[in-house]
Write a protein that holds these residues in place. Structure first.
Motif, PDB file in Angstrom:
ATOM      1  N   ILE A  78       0.849  -1.041   0.130  1.00 32.69           N
ATOM      2  CA  ILE A  78      -0.188  -0.124   0.050  1.00 32.69           C
ATOM      3  C   ILE A  78       0.887   1.015   0.069  1.00 32.69           C
ATOM      4  N   SER A  79       0.633   2.029  -1.056  1.00 32.77           N
ATOM      5  CA  SER A  79       1.384   3.339  -1.057  1.00 32.77           C
ATOM      6  C   SER A  79       0.478   4.394  -1.166  1.00 32.77           C
ATOM      7  N   ALA A  80       0.877   5.645  -1.499  1.00 33.77           N
ATOM      8  CA  ALA A  80      -0.086   6.790  -1.568  1.00 33.77           C
ATOM      9  C   ALA A  80       0.526   7.551  -2.841  1.00 33.77           C
ATOM     10  N   HIS A  81      -0.006   8.986  -3.276  1.00 35.34           N
ATOM     11  CA  HIS A  81       0.294   9.543  -4.337  1.00 35.34           C
ATOM     12  C   HIS A  81       1.448  10.703  -3.676  1.00 35.34           C
ATOM     13  N   PHE A  82       2.653   9.938  -3.242  1.00 37.74           N
ATOM     14  CA  PHE A  82       3.624  10.540  -2.532  1.00 37.74           C
ATOM     15  C   PHE A  82       4.934   9.942  -3.329  1.00 37.74           C
ATOM     16  N   GLY A  83       5.823  11.121  -3.162  1.00 37.85           N
ATOM     17  CA  GLY A  83       7.218  10.748  -3.748  1.00 37.85           C
ATOM     18  C   GLY A  83       7.035  10.267  -5.262  1.00 37.85           C
ATOM     19  N   ASN A  84       7.870   9.442  -5.446  1.00 39.16           N
ATOM     20  CA  ASN A  84       7.896   8.812  -6.923  1.00 39.16           C
ATOM     21  C   ASN A  84       7.282   7.329  -6.937  1.00 39.16           C
ATOM     22  N   PHE A  85       5.833   7.148  -6.673  1.00 35.50           N
ATOM     23  CA  PHE A  85       5.376   5.925  -6.586  1.00 35.50           C
ATOM     24  C   PHE A  85       5.385   5.058  -7.696  1.00 35.50           C
ATOM     25  N   GLU A  86       5.543   5.614  -8.645  1.00 36.85           N
ATOM     26  CA  GLU A  86       5.912   4.998 -10.090  1.00 36.85           C
ATOM     27  C   GLU A  86       7.107   4.165 -10.006  1.00 36.85           C
ATOM     28  N   LEU A  87       8.174   4.824  -9.418  1.00 38.05           N
ATOM     29  CA  LEU A  87       9.376   4.110  -9.065  1.00 38.05           C
ATOM     30  C   LEU A  87       9.526   2.918  -8.220  1.00 38.05           C
ATOM     31  N   GLY A  88       8.657   2.931  -7.575  1.00 36.52           N
ATOM     32  CA  GLY A  88       8.610   1.953  -6.696  1.00 36.52           C
ATOM     33  C   GLY A  88       8.406   0.564  -7.343  1.00 36.52           C
ATOM     34  N   GLY A  89       7.203   0.670  -7.961  1.00 39.64           N
ATOM     35  CA  GLY A  89       6.718  -0.608  -9.038  1.00 39.64           C
ATOM     36  C   GLY A  89       7.786  -0.902  -9.946  1.00 39.64           C
ATOM     37  N   TYR A  90       8.551   0.106 -10.410  1.00 40.37           N
ATOM     38  CA  TYR A  90       9.698  -0.165 -11.504  1.00 40.37           C
ATOM     39  C   TYR A  90      10.785  -0.901 -10.879  1.00 40.37           C
ATOM     40  N   LEU A  91      11.131  -0.589  -9.618  1.00 36.14           N
ATOM     41  CA  LEU A  91      12.216  -1.261  -8.880  1.00 36.14           C
ATOM     42  C   LEU A  91      11.982  -2.747  -8.530  1.00 36.14           C
ATOM     43  N   MET A  92      10.519  -2.880  -7.938  1.00 35.30           N
ATOM     44  CA  MET A  92      10.353  -4.296  -7.791  1.00 35.30           C
ATOM     45  C   MET A  92      10.265  -5.102  -8.834  1.00 35.30           C
ATOM     46  N   GLY A  93      10.057  -4.683 -10.140  1.00 31.27           N
ATOM     47  CA  GLY A  93      10.150  -5.528 -11.247  1.00 31.27           C
ATOM     48  C   GLY A  93      11.890  -5.723 -11.544  1.00 31.27           C
ATOM     49  N   LEU A  94      12.562  -4.770 -11.359  1.00 33.18           N
ATOM     50  CA  LEU A  94      13.938  -4.771 -11.465  1.00 33.18           C
ATOM     51  C   LEU A  94      14.735  -5.852 -10.657  1.00 33.18           C
ATOM     52  N   PHE A  95      13.915  -5.995  -9.597  1.00 40.00           N
ATOM     53  CA  PHE A  95      14.576  -6.903  -8.500  1.00 40.00           C
ATOM     54  C   PHE A  95      13.941  -8.424  -8.677  1.00 40.00           C
ATOM     55  N   GLY A  96      13.150  -8.486  -9.679  1.00 36.11           N
ATOM     56  CA  GLY A  96      12.566  -9.741 -10.008  1.00 36.11           C
ATOM     57  C   GLY A  96      11.170 -10.085  -9.282  1.00 36.11           C
ATOM     58  N   PHE A  97      10.337  -9.133  -8.857  1.00 34.08           N
ATOM     59  CA  PHE A  97       9.136  -9.409  -8.439  1.00 34.08           C
ATOM     60  C   PHE A  97       8.231  -8.659  -9.078  1.00 34.08           C
ATOM     61  N   PRO A  98       7.609  -9.273  -9.833  1.00 34.60           N
ATOM     62  CA  PRO A  98       6.431  -8.575 -10.782  1.00 34.60           C
ATOM     63  C   PRO A  98       5.423  -8.402  -9.726  1.00 34.60           C
ATOM     64  N   THR A  99       4.743  -7.191  -9.889  1.00 31.97           N
ATOM     65  CA  THR A  99       3.755  -6.771  -9.366  1.00 31.97           C
ATOM     66  C   THR A  99       2.462  -6.298 -10.208  1.00 31.97           C
ATOM     67  N   TYR A 100       1.343  -6.552  -9.568  1.00 30.06           N
ATOM     68  CA  TYR A 100      -0.210  -6.278 -10.004  1.00 30.06           C
ATOM     69  C   TYR A 100      -0.614  -5.147  -9.506  1.00 30.06           C
ATOM     70  N   THR A 101      -0.960  -4.087 -10.364  1.00 36.58           N
ATOM     71  CA  THR A 101      -1.325  -2.661  -9.655  1.00 36.58           C
ATOM     72  C   THR A 101      -3.090  -2.813 -10.051  1.00 36.58           C
ATOM     73  N   VAL A 102      -3.760  -2.128  -9.132  1.00 34.19           N
ATOM     74  CA  VAL A 102      -4.941  -1.837  -9.545  1.00 34.19           C
ATOM     75  C   VAL A 102      -5.207  -0.124  -9.723  1.00 34.19           C
ATOM     76  N   ALA A 103      -5.386   0.195 -11.163  1.00 31.54           N
ATOM     77  CA  ALA A 103      -5.399   1.709 -11.162  1.00 31.54           C
ATOM     78  C   ALA A 103      -6.282   1.816 -12.320  1.00 31.54           C
ATOM     79  N   ARG A 104      -7.112   2.965 -12.287  1.00 34.41           N
ATOM     80  CA  ARG A 104      -8.187   3.530 -13.395  1.00 34.41           C
ATOM     81  C   ARG A 104      -7.303   3.852 -14.552  1.00 34.41           C
ATOM     82  N   LYS A 105      -7.889   3.989 -15.610  1.00 32.05           N
ATOM     83  CA  LYS A 105      -7.638   4.242 -16.790  1.00 32.05           C
ATOM     84  C   LYS A 105      -7.243   5.823 -16.933  1.00 32.05           C
ATOM     85  N   LEU A 106      -6.327   6.441 -17.278  1.00 34.01           N
ATOM     86  CA  LEU A 106      -6.295   7.808 -17.141  1.00 34.01           C
ATOM     87  C   LEU A 106      -7.187   8.609 -18.459  1.00 34.01           C
ATOM     88  N   ASP A 107      -7.794   9.731 -18.197  1.00 31.25           N
ATOM     89  CA  ASP A 107      -8.490  10.474 -18.910  1.00 31.25           C
ATOM     90  C   ASP A 107      -7.721  10.691 -20.539  1.00 31.25           C
TER      91      ASP A 107
END
Length: 277
Positions: free
Chosen positions: A87-116
């Motif tokens: 769980i994170s928030a719209h804080f810092g560079n939360f997009e970088l967190g998911g990028y790094l997780m994949g870089l470490f070999g841990f794929p993640t699944y994120t729930v997000a709405r489609k941007l307008d």
């Protein structure tokens, strides 16, 4: 750009000022204005970082760009073989967190709405998918999430989005805020360890402190957050403390306090704040 958006266009000025006044009533108007300017600077800098990250951050040099706190606890949780909810928030560079997780070999699944904006949506999702971050739609993905957690997957969620009147009302900076019940249901229903995490910029661009703020296990004997309200308040309080450390890196331009909470919720929050004081 930050100066233009905050002082010339004054985009969403009333929303930003109202949010900051609620969160930091002790600050002067000038101090809140400065945080608002810093927030805009952070947002534009974040966009630039996303554009440069695939070229600048790799498996061989990620340590030069990120300092991961509580590494042992972090790795132990990731390699436990059990599902994990982040769980994170719209804080810092939360997009970088998911990028790094994949870089470490841990794929993640994120729930997000489609941007307008479809072009922006395509650009950000291309970035997310570069290292193995998969997107799930905000509506109708319940079965996919249940299957993911049954098979030990990693689910990432933003815990600071308003859920309207039907949501779970929690105390966020002293005011009732609605949050999605599903966030708690995913963790409690699956028994998945849950981590509140963040990626906070430290100094120059593309240099971040990444860390689990707190990790809890619903299957632990001393687990204290077994109901949706208790669980939702736990992660919301964690996010509040994270944001307070670097308020200029939070998205104050979105309406976190929307809707009218029940009177009993308002009274409960006021009483708890008085007791804490």
């Amino acid at each position: 750009l930050a100066t233009f958006f905050s002082r010339v266009l004054q985009l969403r000025r009333q929303v930003i000022e109202g949010n900051l006044q609620q969160a930091f009533p002790q600050l002067t108007h000038r101090q809140r204005q400065f945080i608002a300017w810093q927030m805009w600077r952070h947002l534009f800098l974040m966009a630039a970082e996303i554009a440069h990250t695939p070229r600048k951050i790799h498996r061989t040099n990620w340590k030069e760009h990120s300092n991961i706190l509580q590494v042992e606890n972090f790795v132990r949780t990731l390699t436990s073989g059990r599902p994990l909810v982040l769980i994170s928030a719209h804080f810092g560079n939360f997009e970088l967190g998911g990028y790094l997780m994949g870089l470490f070999g841990f794929p993640t699944y994120t729930v997000a709405r489609k941007l307008d904006n479809r072009y922006l949506d395509r650009w950000i999702n291309e970035f997310r998918g570069r290292t193995g971050q998969f997107m799930l739609p905000k509506e109708g993905s319940g079965d996919q999430i249940a299957k993911l957690l049954r098979h030990g997957g990693i689910l990432t969620l933003l815990g600071d989005q308003s859920a309207g009147r039907k949501g779970c009302w929690v105390d966020f900076f002293g005011k009732a805020a609605s949050t999605h019940k599903a966030v708690a249901v995913f963790s409690l229903g699956s028994g998945a360890p849950t981590m509140v995490s963040y990626a906070r910029r430290m100094g120059k661009p593309l240099h971040y402190e990444v860390g689990p703020w707190e990790i809890i296990d619903p299957l632990a004997e001393d687990f204290q957050y077994s109901t949706i309200p208790l669980f939702a308040q736990w992660y919301t309080s964690c996010l509040e403390k994270i944001i307070a450390k670097s308020p200029e890196q939070y998205w104050w331009l979105h309406r976190r306090w929307k809707g009218k909470p029940p009177a009993r919720v308002v009274q409960r929050i006021a009483e708890k704040r008085q007791q804490a004081a």
